[in-house]
Design a protein around this motif. Structure first.
Motif, PDB file in Angstrom:
ATOM      1  N   GLN A  19       1.041  -1.184   0.061  1.00  0.00           N
ATOM      2  CA  GLN A  19       0.044   0.059   0.126  1.00  0.00           C
ATOM      3  C   GLN A  19       0.886   1.127  -0.035  1.00  0.00           C
ATOM      4  O   GLN A  19       0.451   2.140  -0.677  1.00  0.00           O
ATOM      5  N   VAL A  20       1.919   1.174   0.719  1.00  0.00           N
ATOM      6  CA  VAL A  20       2.860   2.342   0.988  1.00  0.00           C
ATOM      7  C   VAL A  20       3.349   2.657  -0.419  1.00  0.00           C
ATOM      8  O   VAL A  20       3.665   3.773  -0.987  1.00  0.00           O
ATOM      9  N   CYS A  21       3.694   1.117  -1.093  1.00  0.00           N
ATOM     10  CA  CYS A  21       4.530   1.872  -2.702  1.00  0.00           C
ATOM     11  C   CYS A  21       3.641   2.293  -3.458  1.00  0.00           C
ATOM     12  O   CYS A  21       3.980   3.009  -4.243  1.00  0.00           O
ATOM     13  N   ARG A  22       2.153   1.655  -3.518  1.00  0.00           N
ATOM     14  CA  ARG A  22       1.448   2.527  -4.504  1.00  0.00           C
ATOM     15  C   ARG A  22       1.023   3.965  -4.146  1.00  0.00           C
ATOM     16  O   ARG A  22       1.040   4.803  -4.892  1.00  0.00           O
ATOM     17  N   LEU A  23       0.864   4.309  -2.927  1.00  0.00           N
ATOM     18  CA  LEU A  23       0.685   5.820  -2.409  1.00  0.00           C
ATOM     19  C   LEU A  23       1.818   6.442  -2.785  1.00  0.00           C
ATOM     20  O   LEU A  23       1.668   7.490  -3.279  1.00  0.00           O
ATOM     21  N   ALA A  24       3.063   5.903  -2.694  1.00  0.00           N
ATOM     22  CA  ALA A  24       4.254   6.909  -2.804  1.00  0.00           C
ATOM     23  C   ALA A  24       4.877   6.679  -4.185  1.00  0.00           C
ATOM     24  O   ALA A  24       5.882   7.406  -4.651  1.00  0.00           O
ATOM     25  N   ALA A  25       4.163   5.995  -5.021  1.00  0.00           N
ATOM     26  CA  ALA A  25       4.532   5.483  -6.403  1.00  0.00           C
ATOM     27  C   ALA A  25       6.096   5.111  -6.714  1.00  0.00           C
ATOM     28  O   ALA A  25       6.801   5.776  -7.525  1.00  0.00           O
ATOM     29  N   VAL A  26       6.375   4.150  -5.870  1.00  0.00           N
ATOM     30  CA  VAL A  26       7.725   3.721  -5.898  1.00  0.00           C
ATOM     31  C   VAL A  26       7.680   2.200  -5.872  1.00  0.00           C
ATOM     32  O   VAL A  26       6.716   1.621  -5.386  1.00  0.00           O
ATOM     33  N   THR A  27       8.860   1.524  -6.221  1.00  0.00           N
ATOM     34  CA  THR A  27       8.815  -0.011  -6.051  1.00  0.00           C
ATOM     35  C   THR A  27       9.278  -0.311  -4.684  1.00  0.00           C
ATOM     36  O   THR A  27       9.721   0.544  -3.908  1.00  0.00           O
ATOM     37  N   ARG A  28       9.056  -1.435  -4.323  1.00  0.00           N
ATOM     38  CA  ARG A  28       9.340  -2.035  -2.988  1.00  0.00           C
ATOM     39  C   ARG A  28      11.095  -1.783  -2.783  1.00  0.00           C
ATOM     40  O   ARG A  28      11.600  -1.547  -1.686  1.00  0.00           O
ATOM     41  N   SER A  29      11.770  -1.949  -3.828  1.00  0.00           N
ATOM     42  CA  SER A  29      13.208  -1.952  -3.632  1.00  0.00           C
ATOM     43  C   SER A  29      13.708  -0.431  -3.493  1.00  0.00           C
ATOM     44  O   SER A  29      14.341  -0.114  -2.513  1.00  0.00           O
ATOM     45  N   THR A  30      12.730   0.407  -4.171  1.00  0.00           N
ATOM     46  CA  THR A  30      13.175   1.919  -4.114  1.00  0.00           C
ATOM     47  C   THR A  30      12.856   2.228  -2.814  1.00  0.00           C
ATOM     48  O   THR A  30      13.507   3.047  -1.851  1.00  0.00           O
ATOM     49  N   LEU A  31      11.599   1.878  -2.145  1.00  0.00           N
ATOM     50  CA  LEU A  31      11.225   2.093  -0.812  1.00  0.00           C
ATOM     51  C   LEU A  31      12.237   1.788   0.281  1.00  0.00           C
ATOM     52  O   LEU A  31      12.552   2.646   1.282  1.00  0.00           O
ATOM     53  N   TYR A  32      12.839   0.636   0.155  1.00  0.00           N
ATOM     54  CA  TYR A  32      13.769   0.244   1.261  1.00  0.00           C
ATOM     55  C   TYR A  32      15.101   0.864   1.191  1.00  0.00           C
ATOM     56  O   TYR A  32      15.869   1.300   2.038  1.00  0.00           O
ATOM     57  N   ARG A  33      15.428   1.255  -0.339  1.00  0.00           N
ATOM     58  CA  ARG A  33      16.436   1.960  -0.436  1.00  0.00           C
ATOM     59  C   ARG A  33      16.588   3.280  -0.067  1.00  0.00           C
ATOM     60  O   ARG A  33      17.502   3.876   0.899  1.00  0.00           O
ATOM     61  N   LEU A  34      15.457   4.073   0.035  1.00  0.00           N
ATOM     62  CA  LEU A  34      15.112   5.186   0.547  1.00  0.00           C
ATOM     63  C   LEU A  34      15.215   5.305   2.289  1.00  0.00           C
ATOM     64  O   LEU A  34      15.733   6.302   2.561  1.00  0.00           O
ATOM     65  N   MET A  35      14.551   4.243   2.529  1.00  0.00           N
ATOM     66  CA  MET A  35      14.786   4.088   3.955  1.00  0.00           C
ATOM     67  C   MET A  35      15.983   3.872   4.589  1.00  0.00           C
ATOM     68  O   MET A  35      16.617   4.469   5.638  1.00  0.00           O
ATOM     69  N   SER A  36      16.874   3.045   3.886  1.00  0.00           N
ATOM     70  CA  SER A  36      18.083   2.935   4.354  1.00  0.00           C
ATOM     71  C   SER A  36      19.265   4.234   3.933  1.00  0.00           C
ATOM     72  O   SER A  36      20.114   4.197   5.114  1.00  0.00           O
ATOM     73  N   ALA A  37      18.666   4.962   3.207  1.00  0.00           N
ATOM     74  CA  ALA A  37      19.568   6.198   3.167  1.00  0.00           C
ATOM     75  C   ALA A  37      18.883   7.287   3.970  1.00  0.00           C
ATOM     76  O   ALA A  37      19.628   8.509   4.244  1.00  0.00           O
ATOM     77  N   GLY A  38      17.828   6.951   4.852  1.00  0.00           N
ATOM     78  CA  GLY A  38      17.261   8.052   5.892  1.00  0.00           C
ATOM     79  C   GLY A  38      16.445   8.877   5.286  1.00  0.00           C
ATOM     80  O   GLY A  38      16.143  10.114   5.719  1.00  0.00           O
ATOM     81  N   ASN A  39      15.940   8.572   4.092  1.00  0.00           N
ATOM     82  CA  ASN A  39      15.142   9.546   2.961  1.00  0.00           C
ATOM     83  C   ASN A  39      13.546   8.993   3.118  1.00  0.00           C
ATOM     84  O   ASN A  39      12.766   9.598   2.369  1.00  0.00           O
ATOM     85  N   PHE A  40      13.263   8.254   4.073  1.00  0.00           N
ATOM     86  CA  PHE A  40      11.874   7.846   4.200  1.00  0.00           C
ATOM     87  C   PHE A  40      11.621   7.251   5.493  1.00  0.00           C
ATOM     88  O   PHE A  40      12.394   6.810   6.326  1.00  0.00           O
ATOM     89  N   PRO A  41      10.277   7.496   5.994  1.00  0.00           N
ATOM     90  CA  PRO A  41      10.132   7.272   7.504  1.00  0.00           C
ATOM     91  C   PRO A  41      10.357   5.670   7.750  1.00  0.00           C
ATOM     92  O   PRO A  41      10.022   4.888   7.054  1.00  0.00           O
ATOM     93  N   ARG A  42      10.638   5.285   8.720  1.00  0.00           N
ATOM     94  CA  ARG A  42      10.707   3.973   9.271  1.00  0.00           C
ATOM     95  C   ARG A  42       9.392   3.365   9.611  1.00  0.00           C
ATOM     96  O   ARG A  42       8.710   4.133   9.993  1.00  0.00           O
TER      97      ARG A  42
END
Length: 88
Positions: A19-42
């Protein structure tokens, strides 16, 4: 800067990774990459293997991204000194 919309009961809903990936319009891998970089909420963990995000948290992140994008667009259209030090 525009004010954030008020929080509604829907904003307290817990969202899955899909659901988050759909809302943010990102793939699952991009979501986790953003989180690892500190650019997406945990996420919140309902159980050790069940990550969830509050809808309000994702809305806020999207609002911040939109605001940052607008600032960068404004900087690209001006030669202001304050824009020369802006970070993407």
């Amino acid at each position: 800067m525009a004010a954030l919309p008020s929080i509604t009961p829907d904003d307290l809903q817990l969202l899955t990774v899909s659901q988050v990936c759909r809302l943010a319009a990102v793939t699952r891998s991009t979501l986790y990459r953003l989180m690892s970089a500190g650019n997406f909420p945990r996420p919140l963990y309902v159980t050790p293997k069940t990550p969830r995000w509050r809808r309000a948290t994702i809305r806020h992140w999207l609002h911040e991204r939109e605001h940052a994008s607008l600032e960068l667009t404004d900087c690209a259209n001006t030669e202001s000194r304050s824009c020369q030090n802006a970070t993407p």
